[in-house]
Scaffold this motif. Structure first.
Motif, mmCIF file in Angstrom:
data_model
loop_
_atom_site.group_PDB
_atom_site.id
_atom_site.type_symbol
_atom_site.label_atom_id
_atom_site.label_comp_id
_atom_site.label_asym_id
_atom_site.label_seq_id
_atom_site.Cartn_x
_atom_site.Cartn_y
_atom_site.Cartn_z
ATOM 1 N N PRO B 15 0.342 -1.410 -0.295
ATOM 2 C CA PRO B 15 0.057 -0.032 0.368
ATOM 3 C C PRO B 15 0.865 0.985 0.198
ATOM 4 N N LYS B 123 -10.023 4.254 -6.653
ATOM 5 C CA LYS B 123 -9.096 4.971 -5.652
ATOM 6 C C LYS B 123 -10.202 3.195 -4.781
ATOM 7 N N GLU B 124 -11.468 3.742 -4.345
ATOM 8 C CA GLU B 124 -12.360 2.701 -3.871
ATOM 9 C C GLU B 124 -12.177 1.250 -4.488
ATOM 10 N N ASP B 127 -8.966 -0.337 -3.161
ATOM 11 C CA ASP B 127 -8.726 -0.079 -1.779
ATOM 12 C C ASP B 127 -9.506 -1.486 -0.693
#
Ligand code: SF4
Lengths: 469, 207
Positions: B15, B123-124, B127
């Motif tokens: 990450p 991004k979501e 994630d």
């Protein structure tokens, strides 16, 4: 009337060989620079496929990354480095590629010698297996770094498969205060837009402060466009560009010069051309910058303090800052001018040109390198070194306790013997402060040449403005 | 180049933001004159102690992730240098796909030219896939380039975009140079026109 075009649009369209239905383009390459690190596998690929270089006359090779900066005549001690340089020498012979040998006065960092020889000209496409190829954009050309597969592709076809980039303009208005240099401009710009701020874009640098820069300064700015994530950086050609080029070995002469000049003058962006992204800075607000962390965007004015991760809301960014501070051995809130250094490096394709050495010498003159500090001056090319010696800069620097070295990449990425030992800390005029960039465990603070000299004589990061008389 | 085929592999989470090419493969490993063999030096300084032993904490040293074929990464992965040694080290290690929000341009290009598929997602979604990748031995994703689809461990499917030309080259294992060579007459024509238009363009003689 045709719609207004940017400098990038014009160069792109002038180099289009073919366009595919999906928008992918085949682009013609005017100059291919080659060095020893990213080329061996490309030559190997050609050999395996029985291919030749399409245009060796548009190719120039030089060894720079692995070459020693002392006792050159003694050859290269490290076996892998030696093999890499020998492999290049064997390859250029086999494929008929023009080459400046290590002992040639024209040898130097690949991005220094192209402009120096007048090979880099406005409106050209220039590529090299090296990300800092962006340097050449200072002449108003499109210059960008490529990987080794692409090096092989250019060798075989003199073209590249590319998609057009987006246009971004960074305007620096006004006049900078004394002590601020091109390096501070670009660190300020990266600090503002971040290391991904230019991704997918070509940055055109514009504005009064950029126009007033010398070619050396423009090269420093364009060199680090890649550190802002951009594919390339460029500055529109003008009288400064033409004056620099005139009379260089490969610059056009006589009637050809006049024809070239007429063409070059058509290149600057048209009035009303639009950009996908615009950033504006005021030069009068840019004071000397340094980086504190392990990304070029970790840049702050020298009067600043190491940031406090606790004050950063974004989780990812906070973690990155924490990691940087730990790696760099700093504490949050520490004054930047309190950071002690033990090594100084002036050189690289960012700041290894004659003006850079002049700037370092101006601060070093009549002063002494602080006890315990190792300070290296590595000219960008044999010709830069020669000129500096003619100007007596070597004497000034040697008297002050600096080491005067032979040209090459040197401590910019530590592939030769010039490196930081674990935990050592440098003030460096190069372009990357990544973990281990200057040697495993080494810590790098990026600065301008004048700031590097100020750090050398004080033994800590220092504000060069205190040294201006 | 090998053809890119649908596969199911372990995804390792990385990450951190801005994992640069010097981290992927430090400069001192660039002295090779070959393409192969760099996998053992991938992420060298994060992966090994000074004495050459493995650092236990590093993700690819953990038993569940030793055979990872997919990386789920933080923003701006691959920034820094143009060195193709970075994708060579990744592919030599066995990485076939990298998933993130965005990648540095040159690295992105270089990766495809070495048969690796880089997938950009919002991004979501990154994630969520990062959460999947945290699941150790169960962190398995299926990557289907033909259908442009990732299948998550729970069976959910995620669609992704890919440049059609790059997709075509990956699926067929095509080499760019061969394709461009077929356009030789276009290049000849261009050189003829351009040579007349810019006769001053520099030409360097071999010495
Ligand atoms: S001086 Fe540094 S950045 Fe420039 S080409 Fe050499 S290694 Fe690359």
């Amino acid at each position: 009337m045709a719609s207004p075009r940017t400098l990038f649009d014009k160069i792109w369209q002038n180099h289009l060989v073919a366009t595919q239905e999906d928008g992918t383009c085949l682009i013609y390459i005017d100059l291919h620079l080659v060095h020893e690190v990213t080329s061996p596998q490309a030559f190997e690929g050609l050999r395996a496929a029985g291919r030749k270089l399409r245009r060796p006359d548009k190719t120039l090779a030089v060894a720079d990354h692995n070459v020693p900066t002392t006792n050159r005549a003694g050859g290269i001690a490290n076996e892998e480095s030696r093999i890499q340089v020998e492999t290049l020498e064997k390859n250029v012979k086999e494929f008929g590629v023009p080459y400046y040998p290590v002992m040639d006065i024209r040898q130097g960092v690949v991005h220094i010698i192209g402009p120096e020889q007048g090979l880099t000209q406005p409106g050209m496409t220039v590529v090299c297996g090296d990300s800092h190829t962006a340097t050449h954009g200072a002449f108003g050309g499109l210059a960008f770094g490529i990987g080794t597969s692409e090096v092989e592709h250019v060798m075989a076809t003199q073209t590249l498969i590319q998609r057009p980039a987006k246009n971004m303009r960074v305007t620096v208005n006004g006049k900078p205060p004394a002590g601020t240099s091109a390096k501070d401009f670009i660190l300020a710009i990266i600090g503002k837009v971040g290391t991904a701020g230019g991704t997918g874009h070509v940055i055109e640098f514009a504005g009064e402060a950029i126009r007033n820069l010398s070619m050396e300064g423009r090269m420093t700015v364009c060199n680090m466009a890649i550190e802002a994530g951009a594919r390339a950086g460029m500055v529109a050609p003008d009288e400064t560009t033409y004056a620099y080029l005139k009379g260089r070995p490969h610059a056009p002469k006589g009637a050809a010069w006049d024809a070239a000049l007429a063409y070059w003058k058509t290149l600057p962006s048209d009035e009303g051309a639009t950009y996908d992204k615009e950033v504006v800075l005021d030069a009068s607000e840019i004071i000397p910058f340094v980086t504190w962390g392990t990304s070029p965007q970790d840049a702050l004015p020298i009067t600043g303090i190491v940031p406090d991760p606790a004050s950063i809301a974004d989780e990812g960014r906070r973690a990155a800052v924490e990691r940087s501070i730990e790696y760099m051995g700093l504490t949050a809130g520490q004054k930047l001018t309190d950071i002690k250094i033990d090594t100084v490096f002036v050189g690289s394709c960012t700041n290894g040109r004659i003006e850079d050495i002049r700037a370092a010498a101006a601060v070093a003159k009549g002063r002494k390198v602080a006890p315990g500090v190792r300070a290296l001056i590595v000219p960008g090319s044999g010709l830069v070194k020669e000129q500096a010696e003619q100007e007596g800069l070597d004497k000034i620097l040697l008297d002050a306790g600096f080491e005067w070295r032979e040209p090459g990449c040197s401590m910019c990425l530590a592939m030769n013997d010039d490196k930081l030992r674990p935990g050592e800390r440098s003030a460096s005029t190069s372009n990357r402060n990544f973990e281990g960039r200057q040697g495993p465990g080494g810590r790098t603070h990026l600065v301008s040449p004048a700031m590097a000299a100020a750090a050398a004589v004080t033994g800590h990061l220092a504000d060069v403005r205190e040294f201006l008389t | 180049m090998k053809k890119f085929e649908t596969f199911t592999g372990v995804a390792a989470p990385m990450p951190s933001q801005n994992i640069d090419t010097d981290k992927i493969i430090p400069a001192r490993f660039l002295k090779t004159i070959q393409r192969a063999g760099l996998g053992k030096s991938l992420f060298n300084d994060q992966r090994y102690n000074d004495d050459g032993s493995e650092k236990e904490g590093f993700i690819l040293n953990q038993p569940a992730y030793r055979k990872s074929e997919i990386l789920v990464v933080g923003d701006n992965f691959g920034c820094g240098s143009s060195r193709e040694h970075a994708p060579w080290a990744l592919t030599d290690y066995g990485i076939r796909t990298i998933i993130g929000t965005d990648f540095a341009d040159i690295f992105f290009n270089n990766s495809f030219k070495n048969g690796m598929l880089l997938i950009k997602l919002p991004k979501e979604i990154v994630d969520e896939l990062m959460d999947d990748a945290q699941k150790g031995a169960n962190a398995r994703l299926t990557v289907d380039l033909e259908a442009q689809e990732i299948t998550r461990p729970n069976g959910d499917k995620v669609k992704f975009d890919v440049d059609p030309f790059r997709k075509h080259c990956l699926l067929n294992g095509l080499d760019d140079i061969g394709l461009t060579m077929e356009k030789r007459s276009d290049i000849d024509t261009f050189e003829g026109k351009d040579g007349n238009a810019r006769p001053w363009a520099p030409s360097i003689a071999a010495e």
